[in-house]
Design a protein around this motif. Structure first.
Motif, PDB file in Angstrom:
ATOM      1  N   THR A  12       0.844  -1.199   0.000  1.00  0.00           N
ATOM      2  CA  THR A  12       0.000   0.000   0.000  1.00  0.00           C
ATOM      3  C   THR A  12       0.881   1.251   0.000  1.00  0.00           C
ATOM      4  OG1 THR A  12      -1.587  -1.276   1.269  1.00  0.00           O
ATOM      5  CG2 THR A  12      -1.967   1.093   1.174  1.00  0.00           C
ATOM      6  N   LEU A  13       1.962   1.189   0.775  1.00  0.00           N
ATOM      7  CA  LEU A  13       2.850   2.351   0.833  1.00  0.00           C
ATOM      8  C   LEU A  13       3.654   2.519  -0.456  1.00  0.00           C
ATOM      9  CD1 LEU A  13       4.160   2.082   4.502  1.00  0.00           C
ATOM     10  CD2 LEU A  13       2.455   3.656   3.592  1.00  0.00           C
ATOM     11  N   LEU A  14       3.888   1.433  -1.154  1.00  0.00           N
ATOM     12  CA  LEU A  14       4.634   1.536  -2.417  1.00  0.00           C
ATOM     13  C   LEU A  14       3.712   1.810  -3.608  1.00  0.00           C
ATOM     14  CD1 LEU A  14       7.228  -1.371  -1.982  1.00  0.00           C
ATOM     15  CD2 LEU A  14       7.759   1.066  -2.165  1.00  0.00           C
ATOM     16  N   HIS A  15       2.418   1.781  -3.354  1.00  0.00           N
ATOM     17  CA  HIS A  15       1.460   1.950  -4.451  1.00  0.00           C
ATOM     18  C   HIS A  15       1.637   3.270  -5.207  1.00  0.00           C
ATOM     19  CE1 HIS A  15      -2.433   2.448  -6.476  1.00  0.00           C
ATOM     20  NE2 HIS A  15      -2.439   1.130  -6.542  1.00  0.00           N
ATOM     21  N   TRP A  66      -6.624  -8.245  -1.611  1.00  0.00           N
ATOM     22  CA  TRP A  66      -6.999  -6.867  -1.272  1.00  0.00           C
ATOM     23  C   TRP A  66      -7.002  -5.982  -2.506  1.00  0.00           C
ATOM     24  CZ3 TRP A  66      -7.949  -4.300   3.496  1.00  0.00           C
ATOM     25  CH2 TRP A  66      -7.888  -5.127   4.619  1.00  0.00           C
ATOM     26  N   THR A  67      -7.733  -4.843  -2.397  1.00  0.00           N
ATOM     27  CA  THR A  67      -7.567  -3.789  -3.400  1.00  0.00           C
ATOM     28  C   THR A  67      -6.871  -2.641  -2.682  1.00  0.00           C
ATOM     29  OG1 THR A  67      -9.614  -2.668  -2.815  1.00  0.00           O
ATOM     30  CG2 THR A  67      -9.745  -4.361  -4.548  1.00  0.00           C
ATOM     31  N   PHE A  68      -6.238  -1.794  -3.475  1.00  0.00           N
ATOM     32  CA  PHE A  68      -5.553  -0.644  -2.883  1.00  0.00           C
ATOM     33  C   PHE A  68      -6.547   0.248  -2.136  1.00  0.00           C
ATOM     34  CE2 PHE A  68      -4.298   3.875  -3.598  1.00  0.00           C
ATOM     35  CZ  PHE A  68      -3.277   3.907  -2.660  1.00  0.00           C
ATOM     36  N   GLU A  69      -7.699   0.460  -2.749  1.00  0.00           N
ATOM     37  CA  GLU A  69      -8.700   1.355  -2.155  1.00  0.00           C
ATOM     38  C   GLU A  69      -9.107   0.875  -0.765  1.00  0.00           C
ATOM     39  OE1 GLU A  69      -8.684   0.385  -5.328  1.00  0.00           O
ATOM     40  OE2 GLU A  69      -8.097   2.383  -6.027  1.00  0.00           O
ATOM     41  N   GLU A  70      -9.325  -0.435  -0.644  1.00  0.00           N
ATOM     42  CA  GLU A  70      -9.713  -0.986   0.658  1.00  0.00           C
ATOM     43  C   GLU A  70      -8.551  -0.901   1.647  1.00  0.00           C
ATOM     44  OE1 GLU A  70     -12.490  -1.948   2.075  1.00  0.00           O
ATOM     45  OE2 GLU A  70     -13.428  -1.162   0.242  1.00  0.00           O
ATOM     46  N   LYS A 112       1.943  -2.572 -10.434  1.00  0.00           N
ATOM     47  CA  LYS A 112       2.507  -3.756  -9.787  1.00  0.00           C
ATOM     48  C   LYS A 112       1.922  -3.946  -8.391  1.00  0.00           C
ATOM     49  CE  LYS A 112       5.438  -5.576 -12.646  1.00  0.00           C
ATOM     50  NZ  LYS A 112       5.326  -6.951 -13.091  1.00  0.00           N
ATOM     51  N   MET A 113       1.694  -2.845  -7.709  1.00  0.00           N
ATOM     52  CA  MET A 113       1.175  -2.982  -6.345  1.00  0.00           C
ATOM     53  C   MET A 113      -0.305  -3.375  -6.348  1.00  0.00           C
ATOM     54  SD  MET A 113       3.737  -2.799  -4.434  1.00  0.00           S
ATOM     55  CE  MET A 113       4.731  -3.477  -5.745  1.00  0.00           C
ATOM     56  N   ASP A 114      -1.028  -3.006  -7.406  1.00  0.00           N
ATOM     57  CA  ASP A 114      -2.399  -3.518  -7.537  1.00  0.00           C
ATOM     58  C   ASP A 114      -2.355  -5.041  -7.664  1.00  0.00           C
ATOM     59  OD1 ASP A 114      -3.859  -1.206  -7.294  1.00  0.00           O
ATOM     60  OD2 ASP A 114      -3.919  -0.777  -9.442  1.00  0.00           O
ATOM     61  N   GLU A 115      -1.428  -5.516  -8.502  1.00  0.00           N
ATOM     62  CA  GLU A 115      -1.280  -6.971  -8.677  1.00  0.00           C
ATOM     63  C   GLU A 115      -0.895  -7.637  -7.364  1.00  0.00           C
ATOM     64  OE1 GLU A 115       1.630  -8.397 -11.598  1.00  0.00           O
ATOM     65  OE2 GLU A 115       1.072  -6.669 -12.823  1.00  0.00           O
TER      66      GLU A 115
END
Ligand code: MSP
Length: 702
Positions: free
Chosen positions: A481-484, A500-504, A490-493
């Motif tokens: 999440t912090l690297l998103h 998880w999703t980034f938004e959540e 890549k962080m979504d993957e």
């Protein structure tokens, strides 16, 4: 919920240029910074665009046989599409040929034309002016600014011309500007050493600024209140920052988008921003931007990457070769704010393999592999660490595990806690370092708790395996999440692999004490790059980033004055121009060189050495000198360098620390060879040439 707003800008790029990684860096930086602010709940406005007026554009269009507007339409697109390919999420792309911008500039110029200073003098006046004009830089230079009779920036020929022009009474704002930078807003210009450079420049009387160009010479520009003139391209360009958001308000708080929180720029355009732009805004009585942040340059083989040098690296080629996210990560991680950074494939691959493949990607692969034994389901509820102690049978054997486990949780909490401060100060390289560090902790935790030994065990072992993997997954969720903001795709993957999703995940940016994970196997996030595929001359290992020399800051300086030390027979006290700042330096040269031999000479300063009092005089650094014939010392001489130029060792990364001790410097043996100073066989150089030493081969330079 959003409680703050954030307006960030990049320079608008000259439309004629082909995007290179210098441009890409600022734009990626603005994007990453924007995404971090969004992650922290702020409402963001991010502006970029193209600078489209001026002589060079007019000439380029003529050469191609198209109208300047058609030329701009086509070329501006190259930037827009490059930014799309680099996953840049700007809010607005401004072009200085946009109707709204043109009208805004005209309105503001009208306003200036009609304004008077409290003294009654008008802000704009006309004057017959003669001077050396550079077509390449589109500006006049004074006689003493020329270098060898040529334009000091582009090194091209200048011509002497006389014409009537309009001037902005910039000089009237000098005191106000100094006061603003020095007292009112000491963090206006960042980093600090750049502020000092501007203040150094402001010690000279400020000249008024020529803000017009006669249409007889240039008509591709914005018409001024005198219809025979167009606006000087910098005045037109700088106003983009305000015109783009004229009348715009942030939704959440309803405040105006102007003023900008951060103008991100390269160090070469600091004067135009810190001085021209700030005084123009003062004259227009508009709010001033909160910060101007000047970053360093991307260098290749010690030369600035630029179209003129012909050594440009295409950001799109890098993206195709290594992937967009790895490229974004590299740019932000590699450049320490304010300093130059070296670009090479070898440095890139080393960084990629070490941080992304080994730490981040590997951590995830290991957890996913082990999770198979638990059918990818992890559950955890406050089951505390006593489990480990029981499993290890004695508290002594559980000690390293306990330590690794606590360190993982503490680091996770710390990186979350430190994020706002890092983002506020734009210490993004450090932030990334600590985010990747979290994966280092995770891999260590896996090493000491050896969960693979539990995989085939009974119920207790499975429960322990579950707990270990849960801790790892939680740490990774936080890390991803912090690297998103840096690597969104890549962080979504990666987050998807954790279910998880980034938004959540960003809504729960805390270390949780319980919860479940439903994992999913994915192919390696960052496969290791085979170093054998890199050309040998450029292979990793040649760029020892951890070499002690990389933390040393050497700078070319000019000796302004020399006096005897009041209290030490061997020492002189020098005043040196260290590039916009004057430093006092004690040097043990009194027995070796006369004052006349030193005054006006260039030398090399160890600029980040901790200041030390030498018999009562505070010395801010140390001059480099070589052991010459007859026991004499001679000064290391940075050939053709300008005060302030960085001196680096060829092919070696430079990441100067803010401060080093003498002991750190002594770890870096310098020696003369062939009349030049070397470090471990590598030549010391400024951007303009080698550092010379009048000393026999092998002589020590210290
Ligand atoms: N059009 C002006 C800016 C006007 S802003 C009101 C301009 N454009 S530029 O295209 O020449 O440069 C834009 C930015 O790219 C500058 O901030 C400059 O510092 C940056 N870079 C150009 N070469 C660079 C490197 N080699 N490394 C890092 N950034 C450098 O100036």
């Amino acid at each position: 919920m959003s409680n703050k707003t954030f307006y960030v800008t990049t320079p608008i790029y000259y439309v004629n240029d082909v995007p290179h990684i210098g441009h890409a860096y600022t734009t990626v930086l603005a994007d990453v910074l924007s995404r971090y602010h969004k992650l922290l709940g702020d409402e963001v406005f991010f502006l970029t665009g193209t600078d489209e007026h001026g002589q060079k554009v007019q000439q380029a269009a003529e050469k191609r046989g198209v109208t300047p507007q058609a030329h701009c339409d086509e070329y501006s697109e190259r930037f827009k599409s490059a930014w799309k390919d680099l996953n840049i999420d700007f809010n607005h792309f401004i072009r200085t040929t946009d109707k709204a911008h043109v009208e805004y500039v005209q309105r503001k110029m009208e306003e200036l034309w009609n304004k008077k200073l409290p003294s009654g003098e008008s802000l704009i006046y006309d004057k017959e002016y003669s001077g050396w004009y550079s077509t390449s830089e589109e500006r006049f230079f004074s006689e003493d600014e020329l270098v060898d009779g040529k334009d000091p920036i582009s090194n091209r020929a200048v011509e002497w011309i006389t014409e009537k022009n309009y001037f902005f009474r910039m000089s009237a704002f000098q005191e106000k500007l100094i006061h603003y930078i020095e007292i009112e807003k000491p963090d206006f210009i960042l980093p600090d050493f750049r502020k000092n450079e501007v203040l150094g420049f402001l010690k000279q009387p400020l000249r008024d600024l020529c803000i017009s160009r006669p249409k007889s010479r240039l008509n591709w520009g914005i018409t001024l209140p005198d219809p025979d003139y167009v606006a000087y391209v910098w005045v037109d360009a700088l106003l983009n920052y305000a015109s783009a958001v004229d009348g715009k308000k942030f939704k959440t708080i309803g405040n105006n988008v102007w003023p900008a929180d951060f103008h991100l720029i390269g160090k070469d355009i600091l004067t135009t921003h810190a001085i021209y732009w700030t005084t123009l805004l003062m004259a227009l009585e508009m709010p001033l931007p909160k910060h101007i942040l000047a970053h360093g340059w991307w260098m290749i083989d010690n030369a600035r990457m630029s179209k003129t040098t012909g050594n440009v690296v295409s950001p799109l080629a890098m993206k195709d070769k290594y992937g967009v996210d790895a490229f974004r990560f590299f740019l932000i991680r590699e450049m320490t704010m304010g300093y130059d950074a070296t670009f090479s494939d070898a440095i890139f691959v080393t960084r990629l393999n070490a941080s992304l493949a080994n730490d981040v990607g590997n951590g995830l692969s290991r957890v996913l592999k082990l999770a198979e034994f638990l059918e990818f389901k992890l559950d955890y509820s406050q089951d505390n660490f006593s489990e480990y102690v029981r499993f290890g049978n004695s508290s002594a054997s559980a000690q390293p595990q306990l330590f690794a486990y606590e360190s993982l949780i503490n680091t996770s909490r710390a990186v979350i806690r430190e994020l706002p401060g890092m983002v506020e100060k734009v210490f993004l390289s450090f932030a990334l370092d600590s985010h990747v560090g979290l994966f280092g902790d995770l891999n260590r935790y896996l090493e000491v708790s050896a969960p693979w030994k539990l995989a085939k065990g009974g119920e207790v072992e499975k429960r322990l395996l579950n707990n270990i993997l849960w801790h790892c997954s939680e740490a990774m969720r936080i890390g991803f999440t912090l690297l998103h903001p840096v690597m969104p795709k890549k962080m979504d993957e990666a987050l998807a692999a954790l279910g998880w999703t980034f938004e959540e995940s960003q809504k729960q940016l805390v270390w949780r004490d319980s919860g479940s994970f439903s994992l999913k196997s994915i192919s390696p996030l960052f496969p290791r790059i085979d170093t054998k595929t890199i050309p040998v001359a450029d292979a990793p290992g040649k760029t020892e980033s951890t070499d002690p020399f990389s933390s040393v800051e050497l700078r070319a300086v000019k000796i302004l004055s020399v006096e005897d030390h009041p209290n030490a027979e061997a020492l002189y006290v020098l005043q040196v121009d260290a590039g916009g700042e004057t430093r006092t330096v004690c040097a043990g040269l009194r027995k070796h060189l006369t004052k006349e031999e030193l005054i006006g000479k260039m030398g090399v300063l160890v600029a980040n050495l901790k200041p030390a009092s030498l018999r009562g005089v505070m010395s801010q650094g140390m001059m480099l000198a070589a052991d010459s014939e007859g026991g004499k010392l001679s000064l290391a001489n940075p050939e053709s360098a300008q005060p302030g130029d960085a001196i680096t060792a060829e092919g070696l990364e430079s990441h100067p620390k803010p401060q080093i001790n003498l002991k750190d410097f002594e770890k870096c043996p310098l020696a003369a060879k062939g009349g030049k100073v070397h470090y471990k066989g590598k030549e010391l150089r400024s951007p303009h040439g080698a550092v010379l030493a009048q000393a026999p081969d092998g002589a020590v330079v210290k």
